[in-house]
Design an enzyme around this catalytic site. Sequence first.
Site, PDB file in Angstrom:
ATOM      1  N   HIS A 152       0.792  -1.240   0.048  1.00  0.00           N
ATOM      2  CA  HIS A 152      -0.018   0.116   0.116  1.00  0.00           C
ATOM      3  C   HIS A 152       0.656   1.259  -0.171  1.00  0.00           C
ATOM      4  O   HIS A 152       0.485   2.223  -0.783  1.00  0.00           O
ATOM      5  CB  HIS A 152      -0.949  -0.020   1.214  1.00  0.00           C
ATOM      6  CG  HIS A 152      -1.961  -1.187   1.402  1.00  0.00           C
ATOM      7  ND1 HIS A 152      -1.688  -2.206   2.370  1.00  0.00           N
ATOM      8  CD2 HIS A 152      -3.153  -1.444   0.652  1.00  0.00           C
ATOM      9  CE1 HIS A 152      -2.674  -2.996   2.272  1.00  0.00           C
ATOM     10  NE2 HIS A 152      -3.508  -2.525   1.148  1.00  0.00           N
TER      11      HIS A 152
ATOM     12  N   GLY B 259      -2.671  -2.402  -6.724  1.00  0.00           N
ATOM     13  CA  GLY B 259      -1.707  -3.271  -6.789  1.00  0.00           C
ATOM     14  C   GLY B 259      -1.660  -4.355  -7.693  1.00  0.00           C
ATOM     15  O   GLY B 259      -2.684  -4.795  -7.916  1.00  0.00           O
TER      16      GLY B 259
ATOM     17  N   LYS C  66       3.259  -9.332   0.044  1.00  0.00           N
ATOM     18  CA  LYS C  66       2.544  -8.860   1.055  1.00  0.00           C
ATOM     19  C   LYS C  66       1.230  -8.607   1.025  1.00  0.00           C
ATOM     20  O   LYS C  66       0.879  -8.336  -0.205  1.00  0.00           O
ATOM     21  CB  LYS C  66       3.247  -7.130   0.941  1.00  0.00           C
ATOM     22  CG  LYS C  66       4.723  -7.193   1.219  1.00  0.00           C
ATOM     23  CD  LYS C  66       5.159  -6.435   2.398  1.00  0.00           C
ATOM     24  CE  LYS C  66       6.483  -6.371   2.448  1.00  0.00           C
ATOM     25  NZ  LYS C  66       7.221  -5.955   3.697  1.00  0.00           N
TER      26      LYS C  66
END
Lengths: 288, 288
Positions: free
Chosen positions: B37, B148, B185
């Site tokens: 993020h 993402g 992640k």
Amino acid sequence: MKIATTIKEVRKQVADWKREGLTVGLVPTMGALHEGHASLVDTAKEQCDRVVTSVFVNPTQFAAGEDLDAYPRDFDRDCGVLEAHGCDLVFHPSVEEMYPEGAATFVELRSDMTKQLCGKSRPEHFCGVCTVVSKLFHIAMPDKAFFGEKDAQQLAVIRQMTRDLLFGIEIVGCPTKREEDGLAKSSRNAYLDAEERKAAGILYQAICKAQEYLKEHLDTEDGKTESQPVTELIKDIIGTEPLAEIDYVDAVDGMSLLPADRIGDGDLIALAVNIGKTRLIDNFTVRK
Amino acid sequence: MKIATTIKEVRKQVADWKREGLTVGLVPTMGALHEGHASLVDTAKEQCDRVVTSVFVNPTQFAAGEDLDAYPRDFDRDCGVLEAHGCDLVFHPSVEEMYPEGAATFVELRSDMTKQLCGKSRPEHFCGVCTVVSKLFHIAMPDKAFFGEKDAQQLAVIRQMTRDLLFGIEIVGCPTKREEDGLAKSSRNAYLDAEERKAAGILYQAICKAQEYLKEHLDTEDGKTESQPVTELIKDIIGTEPLAEIDYVDAVDGMSLLPADRIGDGDLIALAVNIGKTRLIDNFTVRK
């Protein structure tokens, strides 16, 4: 008055106006403009600094077998009307501009509201309307958008969609414009031949009788009355016209559009009637 | 950094920025922020004058029985991350703010793209995503929005939705961030206990082996190769990890996300694997 056929042109013009701090009103139309549309532009002019009118016959709101191909188109005449009423920008895109190749994203109000009234015979119609109106909102980024009360269910659906999707756009409903005999102005009136045009007057005659009935019958305590005698009255009157075939005459809650056994101030009586091959709709809101 | 919980506050701030001629980047998140993020915010800062990050766990993208209630929430920590990365405005609305009472309008990509990969086990997921992202676009009116590449299908669906609905917003995909052992992640990594966390490394090990395989096997003529040996290789490697249960390992066209028998530059290999009760996803794009 500017005419734009591309999204890019509209975005640029609107961005320029916004930078000047001007407010923008949008009047979405399918062209074949009549006094009803003109009054939307007039109202938009009163309430906003600049007015964009879109002229686009939206294919996704027509089902197979409906009148997409026959729908009247006369862009030059429409431009004359819009110019005369002070429209600032006409957006007249191609189908390809509004639906890029492979476009498959739709905006859908999934509530019983879309299943009543016209939704019963046109189950995909309001998804097409919500989708194209969302696109027009994304392109013109208006502060306010103007729709006719003649299409009462469309107005209610767009109000809810705009609220649900947090558009931040004010939806303004404008009163129905009528011909001398009371027939609601509609682009589809052009389909009527002389005999049918005369027969079509029965819709407004029925509406007037229903309004008279309601004046006498709204309960003094809760301001309501049974809806069935009203819808039956309308059906009986329209039934006297041989060229008229009723699709529906329904009494519904003014907010949810769900069927209402008792109706009062703010509730809606709506009807769809085929005159020959032409499907006409009309409605009125019950007033105390 | 400002924190807004209401739509009204965001609209006002964004309108002020736009009047100053500033560009706005939006980073939609569900909070529980990690370096992935943070890199979205960094990229947004590089490309836009002002950055809005939304922190909202969107209920409509979770099906019954999924992890909506368990999804990690730590807004104070998130604000620390966002402040450190130069975010200008955090939008942290309530569910009621994003879904007003009775809200029933949804944005849906009706194409086979949403039926592949995660869409097979999560049929309503992308409709929830498209709906909430549309709302965030309407509120923040960004010039660009940042997502993402780890959620490759989400990125592809949002790209198409944005294009289809004529939003006029540029969608920017940002590379997956990984832990030291290569695990992508993800906020959901927090669900893993020590043993599961160790086992989760198998996803990236399989990806690396597949990339090595592809380097050697892309055809010198059409730059492609059969996809089945690659997906089988990944399945075999992940199959060696007793805690891992494969949901899917699929090779798909990079644009349409439809299954591809032969894959080459730009196509996607994507996988979803349960490690214990935690569903992890990962992917890579085939490169020449």
